[in-house]
Design a protein around this motif. Structure first.
Motif, PDB file in Angstrom:
ATOM      1  N   UNK A 126      31.299 -25.184 -19.574  1.00 29.82           N
ATOM      2  CA  UNK A 126      31.559 -26.024 -18.359  1.00 29.82           C
ATOM      3  C   UNK A 126      32.498 -27.407 -18.012  1.00 29.82           C
ATOM      4  N   UNK A 127      32.799 -27.179 -17.025  1.00 30.09           N
ATOM      5  CA  UNK A 127      33.450 -28.344 -16.719  1.00 30.09           C
ATOM      6  C   UNK A 127      33.392 -29.193 -15.284  1.00 30.09           C
ATOM      7  N   UNK A 128      32.591 -30.179 -15.596  1.00 30.37           N
ATOM      8  CA  UNK A 128      32.222 -31.125 -14.450  1.00 30.37           C
ATOM      9  C   UNK A 128      33.718 -30.552 -12.823  1.00 30.37           C
ATOM     10  N   UNK A 129      32.861 -30.569 -12.120  1.00 31.93           N
ATOM     11  CA  UNK A 129      34.113 -30.091 -10.628  1.00 31.93           C
ATOM     12  C   UNK A 129      34.533 -31.489 -10.277  1.00 31.93           C
ATOM     13  N   UNK A 130      35.688 -31.102  -9.553  1.00 35.93           N
ATOM     14  CA  UNK A 130      37.554 -32.497  -9.204  1.00 35.93           C
ATOM     15  C   UNK A 130      36.687 -32.998  -8.543  1.00 35.93           C
ATOM     16  N   UNK A 131      36.304 -32.814  -7.227  1.00 38.41           N
ATOM     17  CA  UNK A 131      35.591 -33.947  -6.288  1.00 38.41           C
ATOM     18  C   UNK A 131      33.895 -34.829  -6.998  1.00 38.41           C
ATOM     19  N   UNK A 132      33.297 -34.471  -8.069  1.00 37.54           N
ATOM     20  CA  UNK A 132      32.537 -35.615  -8.612  1.00 37.54           C
ATOM     21  C   UNK A 132      33.289 -36.065 -10.312  1.00 37.54           C
ATOM     22  N   UNK A 133      34.113 -35.462 -10.746  1.00 44.09           N
ATOM     23  CA  UNK A 133      35.292 -36.377 -11.638  1.00 44.09           C
ATOM     24  C   UNK A 133      35.561 -37.858 -11.180  1.00 44.09           C
ATOM     25  N   UNK A 134      36.235 -37.093  -9.974  1.00 45.86           N
ATOM     26  CA  UNK A 134      36.396 -38.552  -9.497  1.00 45.86           C
ATOM     27  C   UNK A 134      36.350 -39.560  -8.477  1.00 45.86           C
ATOM     28  N   UNK A 135      34.754 -39.361  -8.823  1.00 47.14           N
ATOM     29  CA  UNK A 135      33.767 -40.103  -8.498  1.00 47.14           C
ATOM     30  C   UNK A 135      33.698 -41.352  -9.861  1.00 47.14           C
ATOM     31  N   UNK A 161      21.815 -27.313  -9.571  1.00 51.26           N
ATOM     32  CA  UNK A 161      23.718 -27.875  -9.905  1.00 51.26           C
ATOM     33  C   UNK A 161      24.522 -27.901 -10.501  1.00 51.26           C
ATOM     34  N   UNK A 162      24.142 -26.571 -11.666  1.00 57.91           N
ATOM     35  CA  UNK A 162      25.340 -26.374 -12.276  1.00 57.91           C
ATOM     36  C   UNK A 162      26.276 -25.459 -11.683  1.00 57.91           C
ATOM     37  N   UNK A 163      25.594 -25.008 -11.162  1.00 58.63           N
ATOM     38  CA  UNK A 163      26.881 -23.965  -9.538  1.00 58.63           C
ATOM     39  C   UNK A 163      27.144 -24.897  -8.671  1.00 58.63           C
ATOM     40  N   UNK A 164      26.744 -25.438  -8.054  1.00 61.94           N
ATOM     41  CA  UNK A 164      27.213 -26.910  -7.062  1.00 61.94           C
ATOM     42  C   UNK A 164      28.228 -28.183  -8.038  1.00 61.94           C
ATOM     43  N   UNK A 165      28.129 -28.437  -9.259  1.00 61.44           N
ATOM     44  CA  UNK A 165      28.258 -29.158  -9.730  1.00 61.44           C
ATOM     45  C   UNK A 165      29.602 -29.010 -11.031  1.00 61.44           C
ATOM     46  N   UNK A 166      29.720 -27.565 -11.286  1.00 63.76           N
ATOM     47  CA  UNK A 166      30.427 -28.054 -12.350  1.00 63.76           C
ATOM     48  C   UNK A 166      31.359 -26.131 -12.422  1.00 63.76           C
TER      49      UNK A 166
END
Length: 270
Positions: free
Chosen positions: A182-191, A166-171
């Motif tokens: 680490x930073x949460x990736x943009x697609x998840x941040x937009x949710x 999940x780290x690689x998938x979402x961060x």
């Protein structure tokens, strides 16, 4: 101005003033054992404002124009301990429930602190949802932690809490000056949307309705009457059949709420 050789003490009178301020502004009761914590967290304000003692600072707080400074006190004295996937059984329950739904899903992290809970929810939903129409609303009383939550940036040390992959998938991993983060990736941040909400006050009309509400590890700071009032207020925004989560150390026993126990600390709205 305070000298480093003479640190002020928080008197009984000043402590009671701060207790009352916290109760009126946030509904939180600060116990006697919190006195040292309160003094330590407010020491920085005395230094920043070049005040010699707490009494001088509290006189400043009583001025009508000091509303923002009173907000700063609430920010500094609100406990914000959290981490990703805290009480992991809850996310297992959430994932299984989400996987069984075939409709839009809207969820609320009602005491989100610095965002770890909300983003843990978001990752869980992203992994399990059968719909792309889902969102998470996250709120807290503290502006300070909401600013951190909106940045979506955390220590890489927290990655140990993540399920495999999940780290690689979402961060995103920080590099160079951001190494160790680490930073949460943009697609998840937009949710995820963050907002300031005081659960002790009437809720804004635009909040809800929701299919899931997390209200974890916050009721422990309130008296019994206030706990019930907060639960009632939030349950008005939870759809029938929706899930309501509280912390494992918390209880709703005796509150006569429209809930059915699914498992300890997880309830279904009737």
């Amino acid at each position: 101005m305070m000298s480093s050789s003479h640190l002020p003490k928080l008197s009984d009178q000043d402590f009671r003033f701060l207790q009352q301020l916290m109760l009126e502004e946030s509904g939180i009761r600060m116990a006697e054992q919190k006195r040292t914590l309160m003094a330590g967290r407010l020491m920085g304000r005395l230094r920043a404002l070049e005040l010699r003692d707490y009494s001088q600072y509290l006189r400043l707080l009583t001025r009508p124009e000091s509303r923002e400074e009173r907000r700063t006190v609430i920010d500094l004295l609100t406990t914000n301990e959290t981490y990703f996937f805290r009480e992991p059984q809850h996310f297992t329950v959430l994932g299984d429930w989400v996987a069984a739904q075939r409709r839009p899903l809207h969820m609320w992290s009602a005491a989100s602190s610095s965002g770890e809970e909300a983003f843990s929810m978001a990752m869980t939903v992203a992994e399990n949802a059968r719909t792309q129409d889902w969102s998470i609303f996250a709120s807290d009383i503290s502006r300070r932690v909401l600013e951190r939550a909106r940045s979506a940036t955390y220590s890489i040390d927290q990655a140990g809490q993540f399920p495999p992959g999940w780290l690689k998938r979402y961060c995103l991993r920080g590099v160079e000056e951001s190494e160790g983060l680490l930073r949460i990736n943009q697609p998840l941040r937009h949710r995820v949307t963050f907002a300031e909400v005081n659960l002790m006050r009437p809720l804004p009309q635009e909040i809800g309705p929701f299919d899931v509400i997390f209200l974890r590890n916050v009721l422990i700071y309130f008296a019994s009457e206030q706990k019930r009032a907060i639960a009632v207020r939030l349950l008005e925004r939870l759809r029938p059949g929706g899930l309501f989560f509280i912390g494992h150390a918390e209880s709703l026993h005796g509150f006569d709420l429209p809930l059915r126990t699914v498992r300890p600390s997880v309830f279904e709205r009737l």
